[in-house]
Design a protein around this motif. Sequence first.
Motif, PDB file in Angstrom:
ATOM      1  N   LEU A 200       0.844  -1.193   0.000  1.00  0.00           N
ATOM      2  CA  LEU A 200       0.000   0.000   0.000  1.00  0.00           C
ATOM      3  C   LEU A 200       0.878   1.242   0.000  1.00  0.00           C
ATOM      4  N   THR A 201       0.715   2.091  -0.998  1.00  0.00           N
ATOM      5  CA  THR A 201       1.363   3.391  -0.982  1.00  0.00           C
ATOM      6  C   THR A 201       0.300   4.436  -0.698  1.00  0.00           C
ATOM      7  N   SER A 202       0.703   5.564  -0.141  1.00  0.00           N
ATOM      8  CA  SER A 202      -0.273   6.574   0.249  1.00  0.00           C
ATOM      9  C   SER A 202       0.173   7.945  -0.222  1.00  0.00           C
ATOM     10  N   SER A 203      -0.292   8.971   0.465  1.00  0.00           N
ATOM     11  CA  SER A 203       0.082  10.340   0.111  1.00  0.00           C
ATOM     12  C   SER A 203       1.267  10.820   0.927  1.00  0.00           C
ATOM     13  N   VAL A 204       2.011   9.898   1.544  1.00  0.00           N
ATOM     14  CA  VAL A 204       3.170  10.247   2.359  1.00  0.00           C
ATOM     15  C   VAL A 204       4.338   9.324   2.008  1.00  0.00           C
ATOM     16  N   VAL A 205       5.513   9.891   1.794  1.00  0.00           N
ATOM     17  CA  VAL A 205       6.741   9.118   1.595  1.00  0.00           C
ATOM     18  C   VAL A 205       7.853   9.756   2.424  1.00  0.00           C
ATOM     19  N   LEU A 243      -3.749   8.243  -2.990  1.00  0.00           N
ATOM     20  CA  LEU A 243      -3.728   9.703  -2.941  1.00  0.00           C
ATOM     21  C   LEU A 243      -5.097  10.247  -2.520  1.00  0.00           C
ATOM     22  N   VAL A 244      -5.106  11.497  -2.026  1.00  0.00           N
ATOM     23  CA  VAL A 244      -6.363  12.187  -1.743  1.00  0.00           C
ATOM     24  C   VAL A 244      -6.856  12.814  -3.043  1.00  0.00           C
ATOM     25  N   VAL A 245      -7.983  12.317  -3.533  1.00  0.00           N
ATOM     26  CA  VAL A 245      -8.520  12.731  -4.835  1.00  0.00           C
ATOM     27  C   VAL A 245      -9.981  13.133  -4.644  1.00  0.00           C
TER      28      VAL A 245
END
Length: 344
Positions: A200-205, A243-245
């Motif tokens: 799971l990838t998100s809006s934070v790295v 991502l927040v979309v």
Amino acid sequence: MPSTPRPLRRLGFLTIGLFDAADPGRGHESTLEIIELGERLGFDSAWVRHRHLQYGISSPVAVLAAASQRTSRIELGTAVIPLGWENPLRLAEDLATVDLLSGGRLNPGVSVGPPMHYEQVKEALYPDTADVEDFSYERVRRLLDFVRGKPATDFSGVEGFEVFSDVVQPHSPGLGRRLWYGGGSLGSARWAGEHGMNFLTSSVVRAADAADGHDFAEIQLSHIREFRAHHPDGDAARVSQGLVVIPTDSATPEQRAKYEAYAAKRLPRTAAPQGPARLLFAPDIVGTSAEIVERLHAHAGFREVDEVAFALPFTFEHEDYVQILTDMATHLGPALGWRPAAGA
């Protein structure tokens, strides 16, 4: 990078499940209604976040158990359960139970690390073992072993009238292939791949992974490729982007203004890495579906995946989520090549 983006194969969404402290039941009911709506709209998956000592879902497995009885097709995930708050053996029992109740639809996502504000909560959480708890990847490995049917004890058999198993019961055979790791670093991507998890990838790295500059999309792309390079399934290994979309196709003028103000307020944090961990945040994407498609097709991380779990903003109203999900399913998803699940 592929010359053209992959058609979107699986569309999901993620909610935090906020509630009012004076009426927590209503907030939880709203979350369940949103998941039911997602199934009717043809979404492939619905995911819930995990919050402790806050006004959001603290027990996602319990919430998804309820959702499993009010839906029949949509996959149900956690993004993510922080294992620092959990006993891996007990969690394995709960996950397997809900997976069986759902008919094999559970997709548990987890992460590691000390609990947030650990110094303030450790006496309540681990009064006798706070200083020796292991919050490393070892905690995930234990969960993986228990879920995948490896022995938890060297004792089994009959004792009086009771029968004991040496593996966690119940056992749900397919669940071990549906475990996800929520990661934002090269190290976590590599570990998840080596252990056959999904990613799971998100809006934070973590910006520390960048060779130079702070390009969120390029950093995320490097994580996806690192994961697949170490996974037994290679390029076929599953990665979901979160991502927040926020599509605005059917939004009222008041809703559009609210969404744009929300994104603008959060935009400054995306300009540079934040805090000691040097976390880099992706900008929220607000606009018509046509505008969002253009931005996603230019996003290096998005171009590498064919499934997403777009994150719903934290603080909106129920009717806002209905509008956003409806636009995702009827405008944005199809524009990205996605088709609603059969029977929706």
